[in-house]
Design a protein around this motif. Structure first.
Motif, mmCIF file in Angstrom:
data_model
loop_
_atom_site.group_PDB
_atom_site.id
_atom_site.type_symbol
_atom_site.label_atom_id
_atom_site.label_comp_id
_atom_site.label_asym_id
_atom_site.label_seq_id
_atom_site.Cartn_x
_atom_site.Cartn_y
_atom_site.Cartn_z
ATOM 1 N N LEU A 12 -24.777 -22.758 -7.944
ATOM 2 C CA LEU A 12 -25.048 -24.137 -7.528
ATOM 3 C C LEU A 12 -25.095 -24.268 -6.013
ATOM 4 O O LEU A 12 -25.737 -25.177 -5.480
ATOM 5 C CB LEU A 12 -23.955 -25.060 -8.098
ATOM 6 N N ASN A 13 -24.397 -23.374 -5.324
ATOM 7 C CA ASN A 13 -24.352 -23.443 -3.866
ATOM 8 C C ASN A 13 -25.351 -22.487 -3.222
ATOM 9 O O ASN A 13 -25.081 -21.896 -2.171
ATOM 10 C CB ASN A 13 -22.930 -23.119 -3.375
ATOM 11 N N SER A 14 -26.500 -22.315 -3.858
ATOM 12 C CA SER A 14 -27.507 -21.408 -3.309
ATOM 13 C C SER A 14 -28.051 -21.927 -1.997
ATOM 14 O O SER A 14 -27.998 -23.129 -1.708
ATOM 15 C CB SER A 14 -28.648 -21.234 -4.312
#
Length: 861
Positions: free
Chosen positions: A312-314
């Motif tokens: 999700l924190n790409s």
């Protein structure tokens, strides 16, 4: 493998004993073919020798050897002798006038294109072959300059209609005074058979190349892909690539191959820290004096961390940033051009230009953003990012994990490593900076930024004795980190630096041998796309393993020198390159018509040609710059394409015409599908080569609607054995892709009249009509929502009162049926259909994922 000596000799003896009288004769200064003079006023120092007198053995496969020998009476070799030896010899082969010819010539070091005329003086410099029309005998003749010993040849224009041949070694240390077989001549009644027969004979004679029929091709030729070049240029990096692939996938078209173009390598400039990468490069041109200083990926790829794009924190990506960087780099380019122009005009105070350029570079650096913490950079340099959790290996693994259909990932490199070669002292290889020297023949070609830059910076040349080790060093690493192939560019620089390395033929042989061995070892013998390679040196020396290559110049989305007609005029030029080059390049390699951009103003024009080219379909779209509706007319949801069987070629009535600026000729290209044929008609008028200015320029007066016609005979059915029967059909159903029109025609009917607007096209699908009984006639077109509708039909069985069809894809199926079916079954279930009295029979087919998109359609009558 070569046939055993005793077998080869016995076969040759049998064939020779029954050899027919040669169709060519050189007597009294005339070269005649079946008593028709082709060249006259031939100097006495020119010779003609039969094929069999020159070529008496070969390493070619036995069937190929036999085939060539059986046709040897149709060809032979031209040679000449001089009183003094030299490294560069020119000689007239005679003259001709009033005879139409088609030729291919190099307009740049790397690129070739079509040219027509009717006199030897109409030829252009660096002509690669000449095809003559011989209507007196309803035949065609080709003359091809080739290689003999250490010399390579090309044709040049002569005065008063003479054809000049130039043989050059590329080294003052390699001289000769005579040649027995410096050009090959061949005759045939069919121009397509002619090219096949002639290049087969040359292959058997030289044994330095192999035909396409002898090799396997990359699997990507049947697929859709994405190349990063126009999307990023040299700013390419992992986050942008990831978002690019994801965008295609989210749009319903998963790329099956990815080409990471120029910008991924570890390069720097002479004078810079040899261990650090060059920074903030954007446009092609700025990197052309840089050299490779290590074989693995550059810092921006080495720093990629496994899984960083999966969560999700790409990493975020701004699709506007590459465009902003490119725009600023273009500003710098124009500012530097203005400074150079001012300097040439005599202005001595250039300070205002220097101040402006310095500011623009500062702006560019700020746009790239601050460098990462030095500790991170140092970690990367020291090698702590070498683990499998970092770098190219981690990146390719993550791509394949997330995008299941991604079969192939290729990367770009120049033949000599980088544009400027390899930097001496930075690798374990013996490398030397070698100054560049262009042959006089190239002086008659178009000025080219790449050539100017390479000459300016010279080439860091790895010694040819280490060519195999050089390529293996690069490719074995790439293979280990998940790369399945390479796009090799900037190929013809070798001829610039051959003085001390045995000449251009000797140097090329060493490099191509090393490249071929590495290709076989690291990329399954076929994982290579050749580019910037359109000269006979490459095809006659470099195609032992290489089986795919570009047949056109770059796709230019705009003219870098200013476009007189918006963005249009260069698009038709690209199409002409591809169509006519395929006549000869397609004998050695699978023609690749290059990428294009799906949101370009001429995107549909390009898409129509790619659909029937017979090669892969790939684009260079920017992130956020797609026309998915257009792409879905080319590509199935699974990333495969409805590909034609052969490579698209110009129709016979286009061979000796000028479809670029004669104001009247439509480019027509033909190809064959499994159950029909196809003709594409393209209005390419509006631009072309200017022999006086030595450049390609616009001809706006030709940018207008053009009329012509399309007969059934435009399709050369006999070029595919299995299609010959289709060419004997009594009647054909024809579908117009753009006009959405259906007609019936026969081989004896008047040709279909057409008028094509500028930068537009029409695709005609010809399908043989099958008579099932006195009243029932049937012909399936396939899915008409695809440009190549016929390519969607995978299977076809005619029964007494029914038709069974296998179709790949989803969309609108169309067939011609003289009567309405009683029932229709889709995958075993009865479904409705539409039929009209004009014979149109249609129904909608869904894409069925679990069946790989294949639908079974049965019509019962």
């Amino acid at each position: 493998m070569a046939p055993p000596n005793d077998l080869a000799n016995s076969i040759f003896h049998v064939l020779k004993s029954s050899e027919r009288h040669n169709l060519f004769e050189l007597v009294d200064g005339k070269l005649c073919v079946t008593n028709v003079p082709l060249l006259t006023e031939i100097p006495r120092n020119v010779t003609f020798k039969s094929f069999s007198s020159i070529c008496q053995s070969s390493d070619a496969p036995l069937p190929l050897f036999e085939r060539v020998q059986s046709l040897s009476f149709k060809g032979g070799f031209l040679g000449f002798s001089k009183d003094e030896s030299s490294d560069r010899l020119t000689n007239s082969l005679g003259k001709f006038s009033g005879r139409d010819f088609l030729s291919i010539f190099r307009f740049k070091t790397w690129w070739s294109t079509q040219w027509v005329g009717n006199s030897g003086s109409d030829l252009q410099m660096e002509t690669q072959w000449i095809l003559f029309d011989v209507p007196e005998t309803k035949s065609y003749v080709v003359i091809i300059p080739i290689i003999e010993r250490k010399f390579r040849s090309a044709f040049h224009p002569g005065t008063e209609g003479h054809v000049m041949i130039c043989a050059e070694s590329g080294s003052t240390q390699e001289k000769s005074s005579s040649f027995d077989a410096i050009a090959y001549v061949h005759v045939s009644e069919n121009p397509y058979n002619l090219m096949k027969e002639a290049y087969s004979a040359i292959r058997v004679h030289l044994d330095t190349c192999r035909l396409l029929e002898e090799k396997s091709v990359p699997s990507l030729i049947n697929k859709f892909g994405w190349c990063t070049w126009d999307a990023f240029y040299l700013t390419v990096e992992p986050t942008g690539i990831w978002h690019g692939v994801k965008e295609f996938s989210d749009g319903g078209l998963s790329p099956r191959f990815l080409i990471i173009d120029d910008g991924w390598q570890s390069i720097n400039f002479d004078g810079q820290n040899p261990n650090e990468d060059a920074k903030n490069l954007v446009l092609g041109g700025t990197q052309m004096t840089a050299r490779l200083h290590r074989f693995d990926e550059c810092e921006k790829f080495r720093k990629y961390r496994s899984g960083s794009m999966l969560g999700l924190n790409s990493s975020p990506f701004d699709p506007k940033k590459p465009k902003m960087l490119i725009s600023k780099a273009i500003e710098i380019e124009f500012a530097e051009k203005a400074r150079n122009k001012a300097a040439k005009s005599g202005i001595t105070d250039l300070s205002q230009y220097d101040v402006q350029i310095e500011k623009l570079y500062r702006d560019l650096d700020e746009m790239f953003g601050r460098e990462e913490e030095k500790t991170s950079i140092q970690e990367c340099v020291n090698g702590s990012f070498k683990s499998e959790n970092f770098g190219m290996k981690a990146f390719t693994r993550d791509l394949r994990t997330n995008f299941k259909g991604l079969d192939d990932i290729y990367v770009w490199h120049a033949l000599c490593g980088a544009w400027g070669g390899v930097r001496p002292g930075t690798t374990h290889l013996d490398t030397k900076i070698v100054p560049c020297k262009l042959s006089p023949g190239l002086g008659g070609t178009m000025e080219d930024l790449a050539v100017v830059k390479i000459v300016e910076g010279s080439i860091g040349l790895v010694h040819p004795d280490q060519a195999e080790e050089f390529y293996d060093s690069m490719h074995s690493y790439l293979s280990k980190v998940g790369i399945t192939g390479v796009k090799v560019d900037v190929i013809h620089t070798l001829e610039y630096v051959s003085e001390d390395y045995g000449g251009r033929v000797g140097l090329a042989k060493a490099y191509y041998k090393g490249l071929s061995k590495s290709l076989a070892k690291n990329f399954n013998g076929s994982g290579l796309i050749s580019s910037m390679q359109q000269c006979n040196d490459f095809f006659l020396l470099g195609t032992q393993e290489i089986s795919m290559g570009r047949v056109g110049d770059d796709f230019w989305f705009q003219d870098p020198n200013g476009d007189p007609m918006g963005v249009y005029w260069l698009q038709g030029v690209h199409m002409i390159h591809c169509a006519y080059n395929s006549l000869w390049m397609g004998q050695f390699i699978q023609p690749d018509w290059d990428m294009f951009q799906s949101d370009h103003l001429c995107a549909k024009f390009h898409a129509g040609s790619r659909a029937i080219s017979g090669g892969p379909v790939y684009v260079s779209d920017s992130v956020g710059g797609h026309d998915f509706n257009l792409l879905k007319k080319l590509v199935f949801p699974d990333g495969t394409i409805p590909k034609c069987i052969l490579s698209a070629l110009p129709t016979r009535d286009c061979l000796f015409k000028n479809p670029l600026f004669d104001g009247k000729t439509i480019l027509k290209i033909w190809n064959i599908n499994k159950y029909g044929g196809v003709v594409g008609a393209f209005n390419c008028q509006g631009a072309g080569w200017d022999p006086k200015e030595k450049r390609i320029k616009g001809y706006p007066q030709c940018y207008k609607p053009v009329s012509g016609s399309v007969p059934v005979s435009d399709i050369e059915w006999d070029q595919k054995k299995e299609a010959t029967e289709m060419g004997e059909s009594e009647e054909y159903a024809v579908y117009f892709s753009e006009a959405e029109k259906l007609i019936l025609t026969t081989s004896n009917s008047e040709a279909i009249p057409i008028t094509i607007l500028p930068s537009t096209f029409e695709i005609f699908s010809f399908v043989p009509v099958k008579k099932l009984d006195r009243s029932l006639k049937f012909a399936p077109f396939g899915l008409t929502n695809m440009f190549n509708s016929g390519g969607t039909i995978q299977g076809l069985v005619y029964n007494k009162s029914s038709v069974e069809i296998e179709v790949k894809g989803g969309g609108n199926f169309l067939a011609y049926s003289s009567v309405s079916p009683k029932r229709c079954y889709l995958n075993g279930s009865e479904v409705g259909f539409n039929w009209s009295e004009n014979g149109k029979l249609g129904l909608y087919l869904p894409w069925i994922e679990e069946a790989s998109g294949i639908s079974k359609v049965d019509f019962v009558f």
